[in-house]
Motif scaffolding. Structure first.
Motif, PDB file in Angstrom:
ATOM      1  N   ILE A   1       1.003  -1.276  -0.132  1.00 21.69           N
ATOM      2  CA  ILE A   1       0.047   0.027  -0.030  1.00 21.69           C
ATOM      3  C   ILE A   1       0.964   1.366   0.081  1.00 21.69           C
ATOM      4  O   ILE A   1       0.663   2.147  -0.534  1.00 21.69           O
ATOM      5  CB  ILE A   1      -1.066  -0.029   1.179  1.00 21.69           C
ATOM      6  N   ALA A   2       2.109   1.203   0.545  1.00 24.44           N
ATOM      7  CA  ALA A   2       3.001   2.493   0.696  1.00 24.44           C
ATOM      8  C   ALA A   2       3.476   2.616  -0.680  1.00 24.44           C
ATOM      9  O   ALA A   2       3.467   3.928  -1.165  1.00 24.44           O
ATOM     10  CB  ALA A   2       4.282   2.184   1.620  1.00 24.44           C
ATOM     11  N   GLN A   3       3.713   1.744  -1.305  1.00 24.62           N
ATOM     12  CA  GLN A   3       4.338   1.908  -2.694  1.00 24.62           C
ATOM     13  C   GLN A   3       3.222   2.372  -3.895  1.00 24.62           C
ATOM     14  O   GLN A   3       3.417   3.244  -4.427  1.00 24.62           O
ATOM     15  CB  GLN A   3       4.823   0.350  -3.419  1.00 24.62           C
ATOM     16  N   MET A   4       1.864   1.989  -3.390  1.00 25.69           N
ATOM     17  CA  MET A   4       0.911   2.640  -4.106  1.00 25.69           C
ATOM     18  C   MET A   4       0.549   3.987  -3.881  1.00 25.69           C
ATOM     19  O   MET A   4       0.340   4.871  -4.852  1.00 25.69           O
ATOM     20  CB  MET A   4      -0.307   1.723  -4.102  1.00 25.69           C
ATOM     21  N   ILE A   5       0.828   4.331  -2.738  1.00 24.70           N
ATOM     22  CA  ILE A   5       0.480   5.681  -2.360  1.00 24.70           C
ATOM     23  C   ILE A   5       1.573   6.580  -2.887  1.00 24.70           C
ATOM     24  O   ILE A   5       1.350   7.491  -3.591  1.00 24.70           O
ATOM     25  CB  ILE A   5       0.690   5.931  -0.831  1.00 24.70           C
ATOM     26  N   ARG A   6       2.888   6.130  -3.058  1.00 25.67           N
ATOM     27  CA  ARG A   6       3.998   6.606  -3.425  1.00 25.67           C
ATOM     28  C   ARG A   6       3.772   6.996  -5.018  1.00 25.67           C
ATOM     29  O   ARG A   6       3.884   8.079  -5.394  1.00 25.67           O
ATOM     30  CB  ARG A   6       5.385   6.082  -3.309  1.00 25.67           C
TER      31      ARG A   6
ATOM     32  N   LEU B   1       5.216   6.153 -16.989  1.00 23.96           N
ATOM     33  CA  LEU B   1       5.220   4.954 -17.866  1.00 23.96           C
ATOM     34  C   LEU B   1       6.652   4.239 -17.619  1.00 23.96           C
ATOM     35  O   LEU B   1       6.587   3.064 -17.724  1.00 23.96           O
ATOM     36  CB  LEU B   1       4.912   5.247 -19.423  1.00 23.96           C
ATOM     37  N   VAL B   2       7.578   4.880 -17.832  1.00 27.11           N
ATOM     38  CA  VAL B   2       8.727   4.060 -17.613  1.00 27.11           C
ATOM     39  C   VAL B   2       9.116   3.496 -16.324  1.00 27.11           C
ATOM     40  O   VAL B   2       9.623   2.269 -16.117  1.00 27.11           O
ATOM     41  CB  VAL B   2      10.130   5.089 -17.793  1.00 27.11           C
ATOM     42  N   THR B   3       8.545   4.365 -15.304  1.00 24.13           N
ATOM     43  CA  THR B   3       8.679   3.626 -13.866  1.00 24.13           C
ATOM     44  C   THR B   3       7.751   2.500 -13.803  1.00 24.13           C
ATOM     45  O   THR B   3       8.246   1.415 -13.257  1.00 24.13           O
ATOM     46  CB  THR B   3       8.291   4.714 -12.832  1.00 24.13           C
ATOM     47  N   ALA B   4       6.606   2.421 -14.477  1.00 23.92           N
ATOM     48  CA  ALA B   4       5.672   1.497 -14.217  1.00 23.92           C
ATOM     49  C   ALA B   4       6.147   0.251 -14.973  1.00 23.92           C
ATOM     50  O   ALA B   4       6.159  -0.876 -14.655  1.00 23.92           O
ATOM     51  CB  ALA B   4       4.323   1.846 -14.811  1.00 23.92           C
ATOM     52  N   PHE B   5       6.756   0.403 -16.294  1.00 21.93           N
ATOM     53  CA  PHE B   5       7.207  -0.615 -17.072  1.00 21.93           C
ATOM     54  C   PHE B   5       8.504  -1.144 -16.344  1.00 21.93           C
ATOM     55  O   PHE B   5       8.670  -2.576 -16.278  1.00 21.93           O
ATOM     56  CB  PHE B   5       7.729  -0.197 -18.375  1.00 21.93           C
ATOM     57  N   SER B   6       9.322  -0.513 -15.778  1.00 21.62           N
ATOM     58  CA  SER B   6      10.530  -0.991 -15.199  1.00 21.62           C
ATOM     59  C   SER B   6      10.360  -1.683 -13.875  1.00 21.62           C
ATOM     60  O   SER B   6      10.744  -2.704 -13.499  1.00 21.62           O
ATOM     61  CB  SER B   6      11.673   0.342 -14.881  1.00 21.62           C
TER      62      SER B   6
ATOM     63  N   SER C   1       7.504  -3.516 -13.500  1.00 21.88           N
ATOM     64  CA  SER C   1       6.718  -4.619 -13.923  1.00 21.88           C
ATOM     65  C   SER C   1       7.866  -5.655 -14.374  1.00 21.88           C
ATOM     66  O   SER C   1       7.558  -6.954 -14.185  1.00 21.88           O
ATOM     67  CB  SER C   1       5.723  -4.307 -14.633  1.00 21.88           C
ATOM     68  N   ILE C   2       8.722  -5.120 -14.809  1.00 20.36           N
ATOM     69  CA  ILE C   2       9.853  -6.121 -15.581  1.00 20.36           C
ATOM     70  C   ILE C   2      10.736  -6.518 -14.577  1.00 20.36           C
ATOM     71  O   ILE C   2      11.098  -7.623 -14.408  1.00 20.36           O
ATOM     72  CB  ILE C   2      10.640  -5.419 -16.647  1.00 20.36           C
ATOM     73  N   TYR C   3      11.177  -5.517 -13.732  1.00 16.47           N
ATOM     74  CA  TYR C   3      12.321  -5.930 -12.555  1.00 16.47           C
ATOM     75  C   TYR C   3      11.603  -5.513 -11.084  1.00 16.47           C
ATOM     76  O   TYR C   3      11.891  -4.378 -10.823  1.00 16.47           O
ATOM     77  CB  TYR C   3      13.622  -5.020 -12.833  1.00 16.47           C
ATOM     78  N   PRO C   4      10.757  -6.462 -10.672  1.00 15.22           N
ATOM     79  CA  PRO C   4      10.370  -6.234  -9.262  1.00 15.22           C
ATOM     80  C   PRO C   4      11.070  -6.188  -8.363  1.00 15.22           C
ATOM     81  O   PRO C   4      12.062  -6.238  -7.835  1.00 15.22           O
ATOM     82  CB  PRO C   4       9.258  -7.359  -9.150  1.00 15.22           C
TER      83      PRO C   4
END
Length: 94
Positions: free
Chosen positions: A34-39, A84-89, A91-94
């Motif tokens: 949840i903290a990551q989602m808020i960030r 977009l770049v943050t979300a893609f990175s 999702s690829i490198y969790p």
């Protein structure tokens, strides 16, 4: 090692039970992050407030490829690309 096809056939979980299981697993993952989602929600908003509103008073327009663009629009598109770049990175490198 068990093959995927044999595992699927040996599984006693039905379709709806599998869907319910997946939803519960994803919900538990959501609760722990949840903290990551808020960030991820507030970071772009804060960037826009500080960059676009703060510097927007000093820089009214930006010339990009011969076209004059409103600075707030320019910053908004940059922040959108950052998201977009943050979300893609992530999702690829969790």
């Amino acid at each position: 090692m068990i093959k995927a096809e044999n595992f699927r056939q040996a599984s006693h979980m039905g379709f709806f039970s599998a869907i319910k299981f997946m939803v519960l697993v994803e919900f538990n993952a959501y609760k722990t992050s949840i903290a990551q989602m808020i960030r991820q929600i507030f970071s772009p908003i804060l960037y826009f407030i500080f960059l676009a509103q703060g510097l927007g008073a000093l820089i009214p327009t930006v010339t990009f490829m011969g076209e004059k663009v409103n600075y707030k629009t320019y910053v908004f598109l940059g922040i959108f690309a950052y998201i977009l770049v943050t979300a893609f990175s992530e999702s690829i490198y969790p």
